[in-house]
Design a protein around this motif. Structure first.
Motif, PDB file in Angstrom:
ATOM      1  N   THR A  30       0.815  -1.221   0.000  1.00  0.00           N
ATOM      2  CA  THR A  30       0.000   0.000   0.000  1.00  0.00           C
ATOM      3  C   THR A  30       0.848   1.270   0.000  1.00  0.00           C
ATOM      4  OG1 THR A  30      -0.137   0.025   2.427  1.00  0.00           O
ATOM      5  CG2 THR A  30      -1.895  -1.126   1.234  1.00  0.00           C
ATOM      6  N   SER A  31       2.129   1.164   0.351  1.00  0.00           N
ATOM      7  CA  SER A  31       2.988   2.338   0.392  1.00  0.00           C
ATOM      8  C   SER A  31       4.377   1.972  -0.125  1.00  0.00           C
ATOM      9  CB  SER A  31       3.082   2.886   1.825  1.00  0.00           C
ATOM     10  OG  SER A  31       3.936   4.018   1.877  1.00  0.00           O
ATOM     11  N   LEU A  32       4.833   2.691  -1.164  1.00  0.00           N
ATOM     12  CA  LEU A  32       6.131   2.418  -1.785  1.00  0.00           C
ATOM     13  C   LEU A  32       6.870   3.732  -1.991  1.00  0.00           C
ATOM     14  CD1 LEU A  32       8.111   0.432  -3.200  1.00  0.00           C
ATOM     15  CD2 LEU A  32       6.843   0.887  -5.324  1.00  0.00           C
ATOM     16  N   ASP A  33       8.012   3.880  -1.324  1.00  0.00           N
ATOM     17  CA  ASP A  33       8.816   5.088  -1.460  1.00  0.00           C
ATOM     18  C   ASP A  33      10.233   4.696  -1.860  1.00  0.00           C
ATOM     19  OD1 ASP A  33       9.965   7.571  -1.393  1.00  0.00           O
ATOM     20  OD2 ASP A  33       9.158   8.130   0.568  1.00  0.00           O
ATOM     21  N   LEU A  34      10.590   5.039  -3.102  1.00  0.00           N
ATOM     22  CA  LEU A  34      11.911   4.710  -3.642  1.00  0.00           C
ATOM     23  C   LEU A  34      12.666   5.978  -4.058  1.00  0.00           C
ATOM     24  CD1 LEU A  34      10.897   1.715  -5.961  1.00  0.00           C
ATOM     25  CD2 LEU A  34      11.844   1.579  -3.655  1.00  0.00           C
ATOM     26  N   ASN A  35      12.199   7.147  -3.645  1.00  0.00           N
ATOM     27  CA  ASN A  35      12.773   8.390  -4.162  1.00  0.00           C
ATOM     28  C   ASN A  35      14.243   8.568  -3.782  1.00  0.00           C
ATOM     29  OD1 ASN A  35      13.197  10.782  -2.064  1.00  0.00           O
ATOM     30  ND2 ASN A  35      11.354   9.704  -1.381  1.00  0.00           N
ATOM     31  N   HIS A  36      14.971   9.321  -4.641  1.00  0.00           N
ATOM     32  CA  HIS A  36      16.395   9.623  -4.436  1.00  0.00           C
ATOM     33  C   HIS A  36      17.253   8.364  -4.349  1.00  0.00           C
ATOM     34  CE1 HIS A  36      14.837  13.668  -3.498  1.00  0.00           C
ATOM     35  NE2 HIS A  36      16.064  14.103  -3.793  1.00  0.00           N
ATOM     36  N   ASN A  37      17.245   7.563  -5.414  1.00  0.00           N
ATOM     37  CA  ASN A  37      18.141   6.428  -5.565  1.00  0.00           C
ATOM     38  C   ASN A  37      18.701   6.432  -6.993  1.00  0.00           C
ATOM     39  OD1 ASN A  37      18.221   4.524  -3.079  1.00  0.00           O
ATOM     40  ND2 ASN A  37      16.044   5.027  -3.245  1.00  0.00           N
ATOM     41  N   LYS A  38      19.166   5.297  -7.457  1.00  0.00           N
ATOM     42  CA  LYS A  38      19.712   5.188  -8.817  1.00  0.00           C
ATOM     43  C   LYS A  38      18.988   4.079  -9.581  1.00  0.00           C
ATOM     44  CE  LYS A  38      24.302   6.670  -7.241  1.00  0.00           C
ATOM     45  NZ  LYS A  38      25.739   6.293  -7.133  1.00  0.00           N
ATOM     46  N   ILE A  39      17.708   3.934  -9.290  1.00  0.00           N
ATOM     47  CA  ILE A  39      16.904   2.861  -9.861  1.00  0.00           C
ATOM     48  C   ILE A  39      16.568   3.186 -11.319  1.00  0.00           C
ATOM     49  CG2 ILE A  39      14.743   1.581  -9.613  1.00  0.00           C
ATOM     50  CD1 ILE A  39      14.858   2.340  -6.598  1.00  0.00           C
ATOM     51  N   PHE A  40      16.714   2.205 -12.184  1.00  0.00           N
ATOM     52  CA  PHE A  40      16.509   2.432 -13.619  1.00  0.00           C
ATOM     53  C   PHE A  40      15.460   1.475 -14.173  1.00  0.00           C
ATOM     54  CE2 PHE A  40      19.995  -0.492 -12.924  1.00  0.00           C
ATOM     55  CZ  PHE A  40      19.769  -1.513 -13.825  1.00  0.00           C
ATOM     56  N   GLY A  41      15.237   1.532 -15.495  1.00  0.00           N
ATOM     57  CA  GLY A  41      14.220   0.709 -16.140  1.00  0.00           C
ATOM     58  C   GLY A  41      12.903   1.458 -16.219  1.00  0.00           C
ATOM     59  N   SER A  42      11.820   0.716 -16.314  1.00  0.00           N
ATOM     60  CA  SER A  42      10.488   1.315 -16.451  1.00  0.00           C
ATOM     61  C   SER A  42       9.601   0.910 -15.285  1.00  0.00           C
ATOM     62  CB  SER A  42       9.850   0.858 -17.765  1.00  0.00           C
ATOM     63  OG  SER A  42       9.746  -0.562 -17.794  1.00  0.00           O
ATOM     64  N   LEU A  43       8.488   1.596 -15.168  1.00  0.00           N
ATOM     65  CA  LEU A  43       7.515   1.230 -14.137  1.00  0.00           C
ATOM     66  C   LEU A  43       6.701   0.032 -14.631  1.00  0.00           C
ATOM     67  CD1 LEU A  43       6.166   4.715 -12.988  1.00  0.00           C
ATOM     68  CD2 LEU A  43       7.720   3.207 -11.752  1.00  0.00           C
ATOM     69  N   PRO A  44       6.692  -1.078 -13.885  1.00  0.00           N
ATOM     70  CA  PRO A  44       5.947  -2.255 -14.350  1.00  0.00           C
ATOM     71  C   PRO A  44       4.443  -2.025 -14.353  1.00  0.00           C
ATOM     72  CG  PRO A  44       6.917  -2.633 -12.170  1.00  0.00           C
ATOM     73  CD  PRO A  44       7.435  -1.326 -12.643  1.00  0.00           C
ATOM     74  N   ALA A  45       3.783  -2.609 -15.339  1.00  0.00           N
ATOM     75  CA  ALA A  45       2.333  -2.444 -15.480  1.00  0.00           C
ATOM     76  C   ALA A  45       1.577  -2.987 -14.275  1.00  0.00           C
ATOM     77  CB  ALA A  45       1.857  -3.140 -16.755  1.00  0.00           C
ATOM     78  N   GLY A  46       2.183  -3.929 -13.548  1.00  0.00           N
ATOM     79  CA  GLY A  46       1.520  -4.525 -12.393  1.00  0.00           C
ATOM     80  C   GLY A  46       1.210  -3.535 -11.282  1.00  0.00           C
TER      81      GLY A  46
END
Length: 336
Positions: A272-288
């Motif tokens: 219900t809560s996802l916070d990934l801000n300020h990292n080096k994560i790449f790729g795309s947002l999954p449709a799921g």
């Protein structure tokens, strides 16, 4: 004449007897509930803390079960809770707290002038279930001796000046529901043992420290409910934390140096809560992500690309949840 006199005296004698029986009798007063040994220990604690005004109700002439911050068991009348909260109190946690053998709850909270290290005398409290030593100026290490408190269900050492590494021995506590070590100055890595809890799987709050290195892969073997590792210097891959079979609900990995491809990560329906801000994560947002009932979402300040999937709650968040990515586009960001 004599008969009349006797009849006159009878109501007066009856009234006098009633008034006499109504007078309070010391012999009939309610006995003190407080255990005398516990009372002595509490007065030692008060003296060790320089008799603060916060504990003014701790008067030896009164029942200690009625004192501020103290709770007695209804049956045994032994002290089972000591909760000292707020106020002007200075000094260190007195070792005498370990001499309250039936204590189940120990709290020293929001006491900015409480200093020193956490005393090992706490290990004598074998009935202790909850310990909250937070918002103080306690220093020194997170003690490994907490593992001796087998009944512990809640450990909160947040908002202090604790230093050193996280003791891996904490994973030996099988009844823990939550570990709060956030807002300290802890260094080193997250222990590998934190993926090997047996019994309860505790919520882990490790944010606002100086932790480094990758998150151990062993954590992917457990079903956590809450993980907050935000504002550290952690790095590497985190995708193993997720999966369709997991039950995690709240994740905050923001403001680290995590570096992995988000494209094929499968998120559990429980999230219900996802916070990934300020990292080096790449790729795309999954449709799921469109299938999830998000209450909070933030993937800003990463290296994500491609369109934001349409549907679910993804468009209900404003652009601040998505901006400052490499080439992410689509509502609420500008069109692709």
């Amino acid at each position: 004449m004599k008969v009349k006199m006797k009849m006159t005296l009878l109501p007066a004698l009856t009234l006098s007897l009633f008034l006499f029986l109504s007078l309070p009798s010391p012999a009939l007063s309610e006995p003190e509930r407080c255990n005398s040994k516990d009372k002595k220990v509490l007065l030692e604690i008060k003296a060790a803390l320089n008799n603060p005004y916060l504990l003014a109700s701790w008067n030896p002439a009164t029942d200690c079960c009625d004192w501020y911050a103290v709770d007695c068991d209804e049956i045994s009348s032994r002290i089972i809770s000591l909760t000292i909260f707020g106020g002007n109190l200075s000094g260190q946690i007195p070792p005498a707290v370990g001499d309250l053998p039936y204590l189940q709850t120990l709290v020293f909270r929001k006491l900015s002038n409480l200093t020193g290290q956490i005393p090992s005398a706490i290990t004598k409290l074998k009935h202790l279930k909850m310990i909250r030593l937070s918002w103080t100026n306690l220093s020194g290490p997170v003690p490994s001796f907490f593992t001796e408190l087998k009944n512990l269900t809640f450990l909160d050492l947040s908002f202090n000046d604790l230093t050193g590494s996280i003791p891996p021995e904490l994973a030996q506590l099988t009844n823990l529901g939550a570990i709060h070590l956030d807002r300290n100055k802890l260094t080193g890595t997250i222990p590998e043992s934190f993926g090997k809890f047996t019994g309860s799987v505790p919520d882990l709050y490790l944010s606002h420290n100086q932790l480094t290195g990758p998150v151990p892969k062993s954590l992917g073997n457990l079903n956590f409910t809450v993980l907050d590792f935000s504002r550290n210097q952690l790095s590497g891959d985190l995708s193993f934390i997720f999966g369709s079979n997991k039950t995690i609900q709240i994740v905050d990995f923001s403001r680290n140096m995590f570096d992995f491809d988000l494209s094929n990560v499968v998120f559990p329906a429980s999230l219900t809560s996802l916070d990934l801000n300020h990292n080096k994560i790449f790729g795309s947002l999954p449709a799921g992500l469109t299938a999830l009932d998000f209450q909070y979402l933030n993937v800003s300040y990463n290296r994500l690309c491609g369109p934001i999937p349409t549907g679910g709650k993804l468009q209900s968040f404003d652009l601040t949840s998505y901006f400052h990515n490499r080439c992410l586009c689509g509502a609420p960001l500008p069109a692709c």
